[in-house]
Enzyme design. Structure first.
Site, PDB file in Angstrom:
ATOM      1  N   TYR A  19      27.068  12.291 -10.126  1.00 42.56           N
ATOM      2  CA  TYR A  19      27.497  11.164  -9.681  1.00 42.56           C
ATOM      3  C   TYR A  19      28.295   9.175  -9.794  1.00 42.56           C
ATOM      4  CZ  TYR A  19      27.761  13.790  -4.828  1.00 42.56           C
ATOM      5  OH  TYR A  19      27.182  15.007  -3.814  1.00 42.56           O
TER       6      TYR A  19
ATOM      7  N   LYS B 250      -3.821  10.201   6.726  1.00 45.01           N
ATOM      8  CA  LYS B 250      -2.436   9.516   7.853  1.00 45.01           C
ATOM      9  C   LYS B 250      -1.466   9.960   7.297  1.00 45.01           C
ATOM     10  CE  LYS B 250      -3.082   5.057   5.005  1.00 45.01           C
ATOM     11  NZ  LYS B 250      -3.641   3.248   5.543  1.00 45.01           N
TER      12      LYS B 250
ATOM     13  N   ARG C  98      -2.345  -9.422   7.613  1.00 44.81           N
ATOM     14  CA  ARG C  98      -1.567  -8.082   8.136  1.00 44.81           C
ATOM     15  C   ARG C  98      -2.137  -7.792   9.823  1.00 44.81           C
ATOM     16  NH1 ARG C  98      -1.539  -2.363   4.852  1.00 44.81           N
ATOM     17  NH2 ARG C  98      -3.410  -1.961   6.524  1.00 44.81           N
TER      18      ARG C  98
END
Ligand code: PLP
Length: 369
Positions: A264, A38, A136
């Site tokens: 940044y 997967k 789950r």
């Protein structure tokens, strides 16, 4: 090995084979092997990996979603493929591609049976998942009778396997909990076999289950992370080699004076003269912002170079003040020696997240075939 000239993820198929062989050496001859591919085979490339493994002694493949299975079929994978988390919207596509669904509650079991019946299927292979503590996906142990009754009404499907998933197989302090999950699974398996009147395959172990609970291998084991080179513990990691090396190069080196800032939001301010290297890899490649501000590092000429300031979308700047290096030099982000597991720890995450997160714009190069 050729030196990197851009950001690449190099995948070593020889290491994949060694990891597979080690896992096979930890299971008995009678136990089948399911390769979990997967999420692009945990970020490597599911089609390449599955095609390589298909030539070895792999019995089954597993993916999470239907479209992942369709991609494998298009790439020439002919072995059975279990879809761990299918959605009813894709059931026609699933059947068209001979993919095998995990059915985990009454709703999805009913939906699949009605579509398989409408398509005039007989004995279409399905897999039934039980929840034994992960909470789950999965039927409860109390559902055995209602599943049995539902299945007696139809010839459209046949149960190929019964399975469950361990919640803490890598965590030996949860051994008692895990043994309890295994015991629960045995009871469920016995009940469902009696109810169905035939014996589906049984499986519960992922990689750490294979390594830590040899008594629970049953008919098949499901391994993902082990194939890709991680044993989830210091002791077991010695038996595996990470198959992926994420490499990049130094695009530019700056000398930065005391009192200046880097990147940044001026997130890093220099307190002394410093040498920085800018690398063409950023959060859009899978190096998340949580690795910034001195947490994560890369390896340049065998030394750690820590990330300075914020991770940008396409770049990071790293501290090379004390490293002998020049523009164009190769950089290792992770590999067999400085592993993804160690880098992941610097950002309080795990190897699984880091390797599956390397984005698709990073080119994959295969070696060792
Ligand atoms: C992802 C997954 C696996 C593979 O787990 P690893 O720890 O990578 O070996 C096995 N079974 C299920 C149900 C999964 O979701």
């Amino acid at each position: 090995m050729p030196k990197a000239q851009e950001t690449i993820l190099e995948i070593d198929l020889k290491a994949l084979k060694q990891n597979f062989e080690h896992l096979k050496s930890r299971i008995s001859n009678g136990t089948h092997f399911m390769a979990v591919v997967k999420a692009f085979a945990y970020g490597s490339d599911a089609c390449e990996i599955a095609n390589y493994l298909q030539k070895l002694d792999v019995y089954y493949f597993a993916v999470a979603f239907v479209h992942e299975g369709v991609a494998l079929r298009k790439a020439g994978i002919t072995k059975p493929i279990l879809v761990l988390h299918p959605q009813a919207a894709n059931f026609n596509l699933l059947i068209e591609n001979c993919l095998e669904p995990n059915l985990y509650n009454a709703k999805i079991l009913n939906e699949f049976i009605s579509i398989a019946s409408a398509e005039q299927q007989t004995n279409y292979p399905i897999h039934i998942k039980f929840n034994t503590g992960l909470n789950r996906l999965g039927f409860s142990e109390n559902d055995v009778n209602s599943i049995g009754e539902k299945l007696k009404e139809t010839t459209a499907v046949k149960v190929k396997s019964i399975f469950s998933h361990l919640a803490a197989s890598e965590d030996l302090s949860e051994r008692e909990f895990t043994l309890n999950q295994i015991q629960k699974f045995k009871t469920i398996a016995e009940n469902i076999t009696n109810t169905l009147g035939y014996k589906p395959m049984l499986h519960i172990c992922n990689t750490s289950g294979i390594l830590n609970y040899p008594e629970a291998h049953f008919d098949m084991v499901r391994s993902g992370i082990g194939l890709y080179g991680f044993g989830n513990s210091k002791k077991e990691n010695k038996n595996f080699t990470p198959i992926g090396t994420l490499k990049t190069i130094i695009s530019q080196i700056h000398t930065i004076n005391k009192g200046e800032s880097i990147g940044y939001n001026r997130a890093f301010k220099t307190e002394r003269l410093l040498k920085s290297a800018t690398l063409p890899i950023g959060h859009a490649d899978g190096i998340g912002r949580q690795y910034g501000k001195g947490k994560g590092y890369v390896i340049i000429n065998n030394q750690k170079a820590y990330i300075l300031g914020n991770v940008c979308m396409d770049m990071i700047m790293v501290n090379v003040t004390d490293i002998d290096c020049k523009e164009g030099d190769e950089v290792i982000v992770f590999g067999p020696n400085t592993t993804a597991e160690k880098l992941a720890e610097t950002a309080s995450t795990i190897s699984y997240e880091l390797i599956t997160g390397i984005s698709q714009r990073v080119k994959r190069n295969f070696i060792g075939n």
